[in-house]
Design a protein around this motif. Sequence first.
Motif, short mmCIF file in Angstrom:
data_model
loop_
_atom_site.label_atom_id
_atom_site.label_comp_id
_atom_site.label_asym_id
_atom_site.label_seq_id
_atom_site.Cartn_x
_atom_site.Cartn_y
_atom_site.Cartn_z
N TYR A 164 0.93 -0.96 -0.48
CA TYR A 164 -0.15 -0.37 0.06
C TYR A 164 0.91 1.49 0.21
N LYS A 165 0.69 1.81 -0.95
CA LYS A 165 1.57 3.50 -1.13
C LYS A 165 1.01 4.47 -0.81
N GLU A 166 1.12 5.35 0.17
CA GLU A 166 1.08 6.61 0.40
C GLU A 166 1.05 7.91 0.03
N GLU A 167 1.53 8.89 -0.82
CA GLU A 167 1.88 9.65 -1.34
C GLU A 167 1.41 11.19 -0.33
N PHE A 168 2.59 12.04 0.02
CA PHE A 168 2.15 12.74 0.67
C PHE A 168 3.09 13.88 0.09
N GLU A 169 3.16 15.16 0.69
CA GLU A 169 4.08 16.66 0.13
C GLU A 169 4.12 17.52 1.65
N PHE A 170 4.88 17.68 1.76
CA PHE A 170 5.08 18.43 2.60
C PHE A 170 5.69 19.36 2.49
N VAL A 171 4.52 20.67 3.12
CA VAL A 171 4.83 22.60 2.22
C VAL A 171 4.98 23.09 3.52
N PRO A 172 5.75 23.76 4.13
CA PRO A 172 5.83 24.53 5.29
C PRO A 172 5.68 26.16 4.72
N PHE A 173 4.68 26.05 5.63
CA PHE A 173 4.70 27.56 5.06
C PHE A 173 5.66 28.56 5.77
N THR A 174 5.76 30.08 5.66
CA THR A 174 6.40 31.17 5.81
C THR A 174 5.75 32.87 6.30
N LEU A 175 6.33 33.06 7.25
CA LEU A 175 5.49 34.65 8.03
C LEU A 175 6.54 35.40 7.55
N ASP A 176 6.08 36.70 6.34
CA ASP A 176 6.92 37.92 6.60
C ASP A 176 7.26 38.26 7.63
N SER A 177 8.81 39.03 7.36
CA SER A 177 9.14 39.82 8.71
C SER A 177 8.35 40.73 9.53
N ILE A 178 8.00 40.61 10.82
CA ILE A 178 7.53 41.70 11.83
C ILE A 178 7.98 42.68 11.83
N SER A 179 7.21 43.38 13.15
CA SER A 179 8.12 44.20 13.07
C SER A 179 7.92 44.24 14.95
N PRO A 180 9.88 44.19 15.49
CA PRO A 180 9.84 43.80 16.99
C PRO A 180 8.67 44.28 18.00
N VAL A 181 8.06 45.42 17.70
CA VAL A 181 7.47 46.35 18.98
C VAL A 181 6.48 47.29 17.69
N MET A 182 4.60 46.81 18.15
CA MET A 182 3.18 46.49 17.51
C MET A 182 2.93 47.25 18.04
N ASN A 183 1.59 48.54 17.94
CA ASN A 183 1.18 49.42 18.65
C ASN A 183 -0.57 48.91 18.62
N ARG A 184 -1.18 48.96 19.84
CA ARG A 184 -3.11 47.84 19.63
C ARG A 184 -3.83 48.40 18.89
N GLY A 185 -3.20 48.41 17.59
CA GLY A 185 -3.91 48.55 16.39
C GLY A 185 -4.62 46.82 15.84
N ASP A 186 -4.85 46.93 14.80
CA ASP A 186 -5.52 45.67 13.56
C ASP A 186 -3.91 45.30 13.60
N LEU A 187 -4.13 44.03 14.50
CA LEU A 187 -2.26 43.49 13.91
C LEU A 187 -2.35 42.66 12.28
N VAL A 188 -1.62 43.02 11.18
CA VAL A 188 -1.44 41.99 10.21
C VAL A 188 -0.07 41.46 10.11
N PHE A 189 -0.96 40.56 9.25
CA PHE A 189 0.50 38.84 9.67
C PHE A 189 0.11 38.33 7.94
N THR A 190 1.03 38.71 7.35
CA THR A 190 1.57 37.89 5.87
C THR A 190 1.94 36.32 5.64
#
Length: 246
Positions: A129-155
């Motif tokens: 029985y052969k089972e194929e899978f794909e391992f795809v790690p995701f990444t996060l764009d750089s974020i600021s080391p300091v964030m204000n209490r507004g909406d936080l946006v991550f890409t």
Amino acid sequence: MFGMNRRNVFLSTSTLTSTLTFALLTMTSCTSDEIGNVKDVNPDAIYFDYEIWADETNPEVTVHLQYRMGGKNGTTLVLEEPSKVLLDGEQLNLDSAKVTGAYYEVQKPAASFAGKHTITFTDPNKKEYKEEFEFVPFTLDSISPVMNRGDLVFTFKGLEPVDVIDVALTDTSFTSADINDTATVRNGRLVISANRLTALVNGPINLQFYKDAIKPIKNGTREGGRILIRYGLRREFELIDTSSQR
């Protein structure tokens, strides 16, 4: 799913690895830790239980495979020749633990593991029985080391156009509720609203993102099975309130 397993402290790399393993074991804590022999089981009644997990801070990916009698919560099985399991042509060795029963596990370098892989299981009748899978790690764009209490946006990169991830934000206070949510990422963009941040106090924030992909086994026995692929990443930043500093 992850909310109940997260700790309210920021974890070192080695501790995080142990916690990931613990989280997976906790997920399967309702399953049997009993051990049987695959030769004593009707091959069509073998359940495949496959888990692959990694974290960007860990140099290795763990592939953890189990075979069960009696469904997803059933007795774990020891494979004896001619029965065996291979990952990309490499035969895996038996191991066992008091909590999880019998399993087959290997660690692979994360740097070279992205892409497609094949798990090959041979049952006692020499059927493969052969089972194929794909391992795809995701990444996060750089974020600021300091964030204000507004909406936080991550890409992100590496996610589906519409994808679901687990999000945890924890602060240094033992009295705050922290944030443990399941969130939808659309076109690589995630917004955590300012209103949601009322659960956190100002200061250092530990941020963790995890994605679980759980799919049924495509090429299995009548009993079936599942394959879980999990990947996580983490960041730190300082949460401030600029309006209170004026």
